[in-house]
Design a protein around this motif. Sequence first.
Motif, PDB file in Angstrom:
ATOM      1  N   ALA A 298      22.259  -6.247  23.934  1.00 35.78           N
ATOM      2  CA  ALA A 298      22.960  -5.604  22.817  1.00 35.78           C
ATOM      3  C   ALA A 298      22.304  -5.949  21.486  1.00 35.78           C
ATOM      4  CB  ALA A 298      24.428  -6.029  22.810  1.00 35.78           C
ATOM      5  N   THR A 299      21.944  -7.216  21.291  1.00 31.11           N
ATOM      6  CA  THR A 299      21.355  -7.605  20.011  1.00 31.11           C
ATOM      7  C   THR A 299      19.934  -7.083  19.870  1.00 31.11           C
ATOM      8  OG1 THR A 299      20.657  -9.743  20.936  1.00 31.11           O
ATOM      9  CG2 THR A 299      22.765  -9.675  19.787  1.00 31.11           C
ATOM     10  N   VAL A 300      19.189  -7.010  20.981  1.00 26.61           N
ATOM     11  CA  VAL A 300      17.852  -6.416  20.936  1.00 26.61           C
ATOM     12  C   VAL A 300      17.964  -4.945  20.551  1.00 26.61           C
ATOM     13  CG1 VAL A 300      15.877  -5.700  22.345  1.00 26.61           C
ATOM     14  CG2 VAL A 300      16.733  -8.047  22.499  1.00 26.61           C
ATOM     15  N   ALA A 301      18.952  -4.251  21.127  1.00 29.13           N
ATOM     16  CA  ALA A 301      19.118  -2.821  20.875  1.00 29.13           C
ATOM     17  C   ALA A 301      19.408  -2.525  19.410  1.00 29.13           C
ATOM     18  CB  ALA A 301      20.232  -2.262  21.755  1.00 29.13           C
ATOM     19  N   THR A 302      20.172  -3.393  18.740  1.00 32.94           N
ATOM     20  CA  THR A 302      20.495  -3.127  17.336  1.00 32.94           C
ATOM     21  C   THR A 302      19.260  -3.176  16.449  1.00 32.94           C
ATOM     22  OG1 THR A 302      20.960  -5.470  16.863  1.00 32.94           O
ATOM     23  CG2 THR A 302      22.813  -4.099  17.575  1.00 32.94           C
ATOM     24  N   ASN A 303      18.181  -3.778  16.933  1.00 32.57           N
ATOM     25  CA  ASN A 303      16.973  -3.900  16.112  1.00 32.57           C
ATOM     26  C   ASN A 303      16.129  -2.645  16.070  1.00 32.57           C
ATOM     27  OD1 ASN A 303      17.516  -6.488  15.358  1.00 32.57           O
ATOM     28  ND2 ASN A 303      16.077  -7.461  16.756  1.00 32.57           N
ATOM     29  N   GLN A 304      16.398  -1.670  16.940  1.00 33.33           N
ATOM     30  CA  GLN A 304      15.547  -0.477  16.953  1.00 33.33           C
ATOM     31  C   GLN A 304      15.603   0.267  15.627  1.00 33.33           C
ATOM     32  OE1 GLN A 304      16.501   2.684  19.663  1.00 33.33           O
ATOM     33  NE2 GLN A 304      14.428   3.501  19.616  1.00 33.33           N
TER      34      GLN A 304
ATOM     35  N   GLY B 157      29.358  -2.130  12.664  1.00 30.15           N
ATOM     36  CA  GLY B 157      29.677  -3.157  13.644  1.00 30.15           C
ATOM     37  C   GLY B 157      29.787  -4.548  13.049  1.00 30.15           C
ATOM     38  N   VAL B 158      29.467  -4.675  11.744  1.00 34.29           N
ATOM     39  CA  VAL B 158      29.533  -5.972  11.061  1.00 34.29           C
ATOM     40  C   VAL B 158      30.523  -5.892   9.902  1.00 34.29           C
ATOM     41  CG1 VAL B 158      28.260  -7.682   9.701  1.00 34.29           C
ATOM     42  CG2 VAL B 158      27.168  -6.601  11.667  1.00 34.29           C
ATOM     43  N   THR B 159      31.417  -6.843   9.815  1.00 31.06           N
ATOM     44  CA  THR B 159      32.343  -6.959   8.687  1.00 31.06           C
ATOM     45  C   THR B 159      32.108  -8.290   8.001  1.00 31.06           C
ATOM     46  OG1 THR B 159      34.038  -5.663   9.827  1.00 31.06           O
ATOM     47  CG2 THR B 159      34.768  -7.017   7.976  1.00 31.06           C
ATOM     48  N   ILE B 160      31.959  -8.258   6.681  1.00 31.07           N
ATOM     49  CA  ILE B 160      31.727  -9.478   5.900  1.00 31.07           C
ATOM     50  C   ILE B 160      32.815  -9.602   4.842  1.00 31.07           C
ATOM     51  CG2 ILE B 160      30.163 -10.669   4.310  1.00 31.07           C
ATOM     52  CD1 ILE B 160      27.830  -9.411   5.748  1.00 31.07           C
ATOM     53  N   GLU B 161      33.382 -10.793   4.748  1.00 27.68           N
ATOM     54  CA  GLU B 161      34.378 -11.092   3.716  1.00 27.68           C
ATOM     55  C   GLU B 161      33.962 -12.346   2.964  1.00 27.68           C
ATOM     56  OE1 GLU B 161      38.442  -9.259   5.772  1.00 27.68           O
ATOM     57  OE2 GLU B 161      38.190 -11.446   5.612  1.00 27.68           O
ATOM     58  N   ILE B 162      34.468 -12.461   1.736  1.00 29.16           N
ATOM     59  CA  ILE B 162      34.261 -13.645   0.906  1.00 29.16           C
ATOM     60  C   ILE B 162      35.624 -14.306   0.718  1.00 29.16           C
ATOM     61  CG2 ILE B 162      33.367 -14.558  -1.250  1.00 29.16           C
ATOM     62  CD1 ILE B 162      31.260 -13.146   0.470  1.00 29.16           C
ATOM     63  N   VAL B 163      35.699 -15.585   1.061  1.00 30.91           N
ATOM     64  CA  VAL B 163      36.979 -16.291   0.994  1.00 30.91           C
ATOM     65  C   VAL B 163      36.815 -17.611   0.241  1.00 30.91           C
ATOM     66  CG1 VAL B 163      37.799 -15.265   3.148  1.00 30.91           C
ATOM     67  CG2 VAL B 163      36.558 -17.432   3.220  1.00 30.91           C
ATOM     68  N   ASP B 164      37.968 -18.206  -0.129  1.00 31.73           N
ATOM     69  CA  ASP B 164      37.923 -19.508  -0.783  1.00 31.73           C
ATOM     70  C   ASP B 164      37.987 -20.614   0.271  1.00 31.73           C
ATOM     71  OD1 ASP B 164      40.569 -19.696   0.041  1.00 31.73           O
ATOM     72  OD2 ASP B 164      41.409 -19.377  -1.960  1.00 31.73           O
ATOM     73  N   ASP B 165      38.087 -21.851  -0.179  1.00 29.23           N
ATOM     74  CA  ASP B 165      38.079 -22.990   0.746  1.00 29.23           C
ATOM     75  C   ASP B 165      39.250 -22.978   1.715  1.00 29.23           C
ATOM     76  OD1 ASP B 165      35.763 -23.936  -0.380  1.00 29.23           O
ATOM     77  OD2 ASP B 165      36.771 -25.325  -1.756  1.00 29.23           O
ATOM     78  N   ASP B 166      40.321 -22.273   1.361  1.00 32.88           N
ATOM     79  CA  ASP B 166      41.503 -22.199   2.227  1.00 32.88           C
ATOM     80  C   ASP B 166      41.539 -20.927   3.065  1.00 32.88           C
ATOM     81  OD1 ASP B 166      42.593 -24.665   1.329  1.00 32.88           O
ATOM     82  OD2 ASP B 166      43.266 -23.662  -0.516  1.00 32.88           O
ATOM     83  N   GLY B 167      40.440 -20.154   3.040  1.00 33.29           N
ATOM     84  CA  GLY B 167      40.377 -18.937   3.840  1.00 33.29           C
ATOM     85  C   GLY B 167      41.042 -17.739   3.220  1.00 33.29           C
ATOM     86  N   ARG B 168      41.416 -17.838   1.932  1.00 33.94           N
ATOM     87  CA  ARG B 168      42.042 -16.694   1.261  1.00 33.94           C
ATOM     88  C   ARG B 168      40.979 -15.723   0.767  1.00 33.94           C
ATOM     89  NH1 ARG B 168      45.640 -20.969  -0.978  1.00 33.94           N
ATOM     90  NH2 ARG B 168      44.028 -21.220  -2.562  1.00 33.94           N
TER      91      ARG B 168
END
Length: 494
Positions: A171-177, A316-327
């Motif tokens: 799966a990870t090899v395939a995403t590189n195409q 397929g990728v989700t990125i979030e920015i949080v503080d030290d408490d996960g907020r």
Amino acid sequence: MPADLELDDLAGTGAARHPQRIAVEIGELKITYAAFAADVARMSAVLAAGGLKPGNRFGIASDDPYLSWLATLAGFRIGAVSVAVADITPAEIADRLTLAVIATSHTGLPERIGAASRRVTIDFAAMQAARERDVPARSPAAASQAGRILLSSGTTGRPKAVLLDATRLVATVATNQSRYSIDAQSRLFSLLGPNTGAGFRSVPLTWWQGGTVILRSGRSIRATAVAARTANRILLSPASLASLLSGLAADATPVPNLTVFVGGGRLSPNVRKDAEARLSTDLRIIYGASEIGGMCQCPAAALDDEPGLVGVPRPGVTIEIVDDDGRLLPRGTVGIVRIRADTMVNSYLDDPAATAAAFRDGWFYSGDVGKLMADGALVVSGRSNDVLNLGGVKLSPEDIEIQLAGMTGLADVCVVSLPDAAGSEVLTVAAVTAPGTAWRDLKDAIVAALHRHREVAVYRVDHIPRNAMGKIPRDAFRQRLMEAVAAEQPPTSS
């Protein structure tokens, strides 16, 4: 790409489809897919005769990139799980992985590495002596047990082991195409070796697509530069790019249709502009992790507007920015980067403490610090554990290294903080001088460039250690530098 990617017969499938096409180039040597498949079969016979069995974990220790890849593909054929090991691999990591075999092409690997493992010599003499009847037959059951263990960079602590089983590896090899636009016409030159996530995933994809993989023919910078100019895809770190550029002629011009992918650290403006002038006008920044694979990509020119930009996450990728408490933090606010992805592992191998720290509630906490732009693009400002605290003033060492990079007479640099006699942390620069440079002049120039800082200590070293991704193991180097300074003898050897 074809849906039937079979890791256990990459070379064999290539030989069946296009036997006379070139699979590997090493200097002037060109190896067809037919010859490549035969070499993989012979290597699998060597490993099988050495006791490697389906489901085993085994280490590969070789300075020869071709032998290393042959052993990797032979391991897939047998149904084993491979990991790259070297003389710098911590013994406790090798022991914890319980390696049944260490396949090695040299005698320099310390006995402490995999002391309980059986050692099997992999070289061309052993392959020539291999018997055809020892070549293991392909087996779907064995193939399902194949995999790869990647060791995290370990820049702020001991490396952690990431297991990619056969399903996740495909799966990870395939995403590189689409990520690297790999096809049958691709000529890939990766300076990120098979012991890195990006380097490992991109090479099998190139063979599956029927392209050509260019391997280094030696360690000389000049040979590397020559090989680079024959490629149309290059994958490397910022440090490797700077080194490659030093081997190019001063009047070199960009190679037509060459795309250069740079990952593993911040790219300085000076190195980028030099690369665009003498190597390729198409430079791209890539961002990923061993635990996930590739996540983001953007044109390097975008760094002019936003230093640290790595691009919008792929589908397929989700990125979030949080503080030290996960907020969750609003866009534009700097915080801790956490990631969820379709190709993500959910644990480290045999390491529950590290797993608990990095994988929480379905998220992977990468250790990076950054922010999300209004369009969702990620900007990485550094590593949370790398931040320097100088009397309450927090600084990114990478920002300072980028500021100094390209300075006349500076070959390499690492920024840390060291305690002074009173115990206060002081901004400290370890610098490698370029040949013909007067140390006093370079030291004065560094101090002048950092004049805004109250106190700066500058030490001369002859080497900055870097891992396979070109990253500095900053904590270990800081400790070594601190001990050397205390002994009034800054380190002068690697």
